[in-house]
Design a protein around this motif. Structure first.
Motif, mmCIF file in Angstrom:
data_model
loop_
_atom_site.group_PDB
_atom_site.id
_atom_site.type_symbol
_atom_site.label_atom_id
_atom_site.label_comp_id
_atom_site.label_asym_id
_atom_site.label_seq_id
_atom_site.Cartn_x
_atom_site.Cartn_y
_atom_site.Cartn_z
ATOM 1 N N SER A 128 0.832 -1.212 0.000
ATOM 2 C CA SER A 128 0.000 0.000 0.000
ATOM 3 C C SER A 128 0.856 1.247 0.000
ATOM 4 O O SER A 128 0.581 2.205 -0.724
ATOM 5 C CB SER A 128 -0.920 0.013 1.225
ATOM 6 O OG SER A 128 -1.809 -1.063 1.174
ATOM 7 N N TYR A 129 1.911 1.234 0.816
ATOM 8 C CA TYR A 129 2.827 2.369 0.870
ATOM 9 C C TYR A 129 3.470 2.608 -0.496
ATOM 10 O O TYR A 129 3.510 3.743 -0.983
ATOM 11 C CB TYR A 129 3.907 2.125 1.924
ATOM 12 C CG TYR A 129 4.961 3.205 1.945
ATOM 13 C CD1 TYR A 129 4.742 4.391 2.624
ATOM 14 C CD2 TYR A 129 6.156 3.040 1.259
ATOM 15 C CE1 TYR A 129 5.690 5.399 2.628
ATOM 16 C CE2 TYR A 129 7.118 4.042 1.253
ATOM 17 C CZ TYR A 129 6.881 5.215 1.941
ATOM 18 O OH TYR A 129 7.820 6.206 1.929
ATOM 19 N N ASN A 130 3.959 1.543 -1.112
ATOM 20 C CA ASN A 130 4.590 1.672 -2.431
ATOM 21 C C ASN A 130 3.611 2.218 -3.463
ATOM 22 O O ASN A 130 3.964 3.070 -4.284
ATOM 23 C CB ASN A 130 5.167 0.330 -2.892
ATOM 24 C CG ASN A 130 6.323 -0.127 -2.036
ATOM 25 O OD1 ASN A 130 6.951 0.662 -1.338
ATOM 26 N ND2 ASN A 130 6.596 -1.417 -2.072
ATOM 27 N N PHE A 131 2.371 1.736 -3.420
ATOM 28 C CA PHE A 131 1.347 2.213 -4.341
ATOM 29 C C PHE A 131 1.080 3.704 -4.130
ATOM 30 O O PHE A 131 1.049 4.485 -5.083
ATOM 31 C CB PHE A 131 0.055 1.406 -4.173
ATOM 32 C CG PHE A 131 -1.083 1.924 -4.993
ATOM 33 C CD1 PHE A 131 -1.178 1.617 -6.338
ATOM 34 C CD2 PHE A 131 -2.056 2.725 -4.424
ATOM 35 C CE1 PHE A 131 -2.225 2.105 -7.109
ATOM 36 C CE2 PHE A 131 -3.101 3.221 -5.177
ATOM 37 C CZ PHE A 131 -3.190 2.911 -6.527
ATOM 38 N N MET A 132 0.897 4.092 -2.879
ATOM 39 C CA MET A 132 0.602 5.488 -2.574
ATOM 40 C C MET A 132 1.783 6.389 -2.933
ATOM 41 O O MET A 132 1.588 7.496 -3.444
ATOM 42 C CB MET A 132 0.226 5.658 -1.096
ATOM 43 C CG MET A 132 -1.079 4.997 -0.722
ATOM 44 S SD MET A 132 -2.480 5.575 -1.707
ATOM 45 C CE MET A 132 -2.560 7.278 -1.214
ATOM 46 N N GLU A 133 2.983 5.916 -2.684
ATOM 47 C CA GLU A 133 4.163 6.697 -3.030
ATOM 48 C C GLU A 133 4.213 6.954 -4.542
ATOM 49 O O GLU A 133 4.482 8.064 -4.994
ATOM 50 C CB GLU A 133 5.418 5.973 -2.561
ATOM 51 C CG GLU A 133 6.682 6.765 -2.742
ATOM 52 C CD GLU A 133 7.891 6.046 -2.181
ATOM 53 O OE1 GLU A 133 8.665 6.716 -1.486
ATOM 54 O OE2 GLU A 133 8.061 4.833 -2.449
ATOM 55 N N LYS A 134 3.910 5.935 -5.322
ATOM 56 C CA LYS A 134 3.896 6.083 -6.781
ATOM 57 C C LYS A 134 2.803 7.062 -7.201
ATOM 58 O O LYS A 134 3.024 7.897 -8.086
ATOM 59 C CB LYS A 134 3.683 4.730 -7.449
ATOM 60 C CG LYS A 134 3.722 4.792 -8.968
ATOM 61 C CD LYS A 134 3.533 3.437 -9.590
ATOM 62 C CE LYS A 134 3.586 3.424 -11.080
ATOM 63 N NZ LYS A 134 2.969 4.524 -11.789
ATOM 64 N N GLN A 135 1.642 6.980 -6.562
ATOM 65 C CA GLN A 135 0.545 7.881 -6.899
ATOM 66 C C GLN A 135 0.920 9.326 -6.585
ATOM 67 O O GLN A 135 0.586 10.238 -7.344
ATOM 68 C CB GLN A 135 -0.736 7.487 -6.160
ATOM 69 C CG GLN A 135 -1.262 6.111 -6.533
ATOM 70 C CD GLN A 135 -1.445 5.930 -8.016
ATOM 71 O OE1 GLN A 135 -2.070 6.744 -8.687
ATOM 72 N NE2 GLN A 135 -0.893 4.864 -8.561
ATOM 73 N N LEU A 136 1.627 9.521 -5.478
ATOM 74 C CA LEU A 136 2.060 10.873 -5.128
ATOM 75 C C LEU A 136 3.072 11.409 -6.131
ATOM 76 O O LEU A 136 3.045 12.585 -6.486
ATOM 77 C CB LEU A 136 2.632 10.904 -3.708
ATOM 78 C CG LEU A 136 1.594 10.757 -2.598
ATOM 79 C CD1 LEU A 136 2.291 10.610 -1.248
ATOM 80 C CD2 LEU A 136 0.625 11.922 -2.588
ATOM 81 N N GLU A 137 3.965 10.546 -6.590
ATOM 82 C CA GLU A 137 4.918 10.959 -7.621
ATOM 83 C C GLU A 137 4.167 11.358 -8.895
ATOM 84 O O GLU A 137 4.505 12.359 -9.534
ATOM 85 C CB GLU A 137 5.914 9.842 -7.913
ATOM 86 C CG GLU A 137 6.920 9.629 -6.816
ATOM 87 C CD GLU A 137 7.791 8.400 -7.047
ATOM 88 O OE1 GLU A 137 7.733 7.821 -8.157
ATOM 89 O OE2 GLU A 137 8.508 8.028 -6.113
ATOM 90 N N ASP A 138 3.143 10.574 -9.247
ATOM 91 C CA ASP A 138 2.341 10.904 -10.429
ATOM 92 C C ASP A 138 1.633 12.246 -10.236
ATOM 93 O O ASP A 138 1.494 13.024 -11.180
ATOM 94 C CB ASP A 138 1.306 9.811 -10.702
ATOM 95 C CG ASP A 138 1.932 8.523 -11.214
ATOM 96 O OD1 ASP A 138 3.120 8.535 -11.591
ATOM 97 O OD2 ASP A 138 1.217 7.496 -11.222
ATOM 98 N N LEU A 139 1.188 12.525 -9.025
ATOM 99 C CA LEU A 139 0.514 13.791 -8.734
ATOM 100 C C LEU A 139 1.460 14.959 -8.937
ATOM 101 O O LEU A 139 1.090 15.987 -9.520
ATOM 102 C CB LEU A 139 -0.025 13.774 -7.319
ATOM 103 C CG LEU A 139 -0.781 15.020 -6.852
ATOM 104 C CD1 LEU A 139 -2.013 15.269 -7.735
ATOM 105 C CD2 LEU A 139 -1.179 14.890 -5.404
ATOM 106 N N LEU A 140 2.685 14.804 -8.509
ATOM 107 C CA LEU A 140 3.668 15.867 -8.686
ATOM 108 C C LEU A 140 3.974 16.107 -10.166
ATOM 109 O O LEU A 140 4.360 17.227 -10.540
ATOM 110 C CB LEU A 140 4.960 15.544 -7.924
ATOM 111 C CG LEU A 140 4.834 15.583 -6.402
ATOM 112 C CD1 LEU A 140 6.137 15.125 -5.764
ATOM 113 C CD2 LEU A 140 4.459 16.968 -5.901
#
Length: 78
Positions: free
Chosen positions: A61-73
């Motif tokens: 879940s952490y890895n998924f959310m981290e990737k999503q945050l990178e995509d947001l940036l």
């Protein structure tokens, strides 16, 4: 077994899991085990093995959310 906070099951879910363990033993091992033995095996799994699965789920879940945050940036205006 150690008394530590962990996964809590409803009575219904615990009964379901005990039934599944008994069915597994019957089908795969051609052995019959009782409710007590299946319950003790379930307790062992919950206390000793389940935390690893839980932790892996948290990490995933952490890895998924981290990737999503990178995509947001990536959508920032330049």
């Amino acid at each position: 077994m150690r008394n530590k906070p962990g996964i809590k099951l409803t009575k219904e879910k615990r009964a379901e899991m005990i039934s599944a363990i008994k069915s597994y033993y019957s089908a795969e091992r051609e052995e019959e085990i009782g409710d007590l033995a299946a319950g003790l095996l379930l307790d062992f799994i919950i206390e000793e093995l389940a935390p690893e699965f839980y932790n892996q789920g948290v990490q995933d879940s952490y890895n998924f959310m981290e990737k999503q945050l990178e995509d947001l940036l990536a959508i920032q205006k330049q």
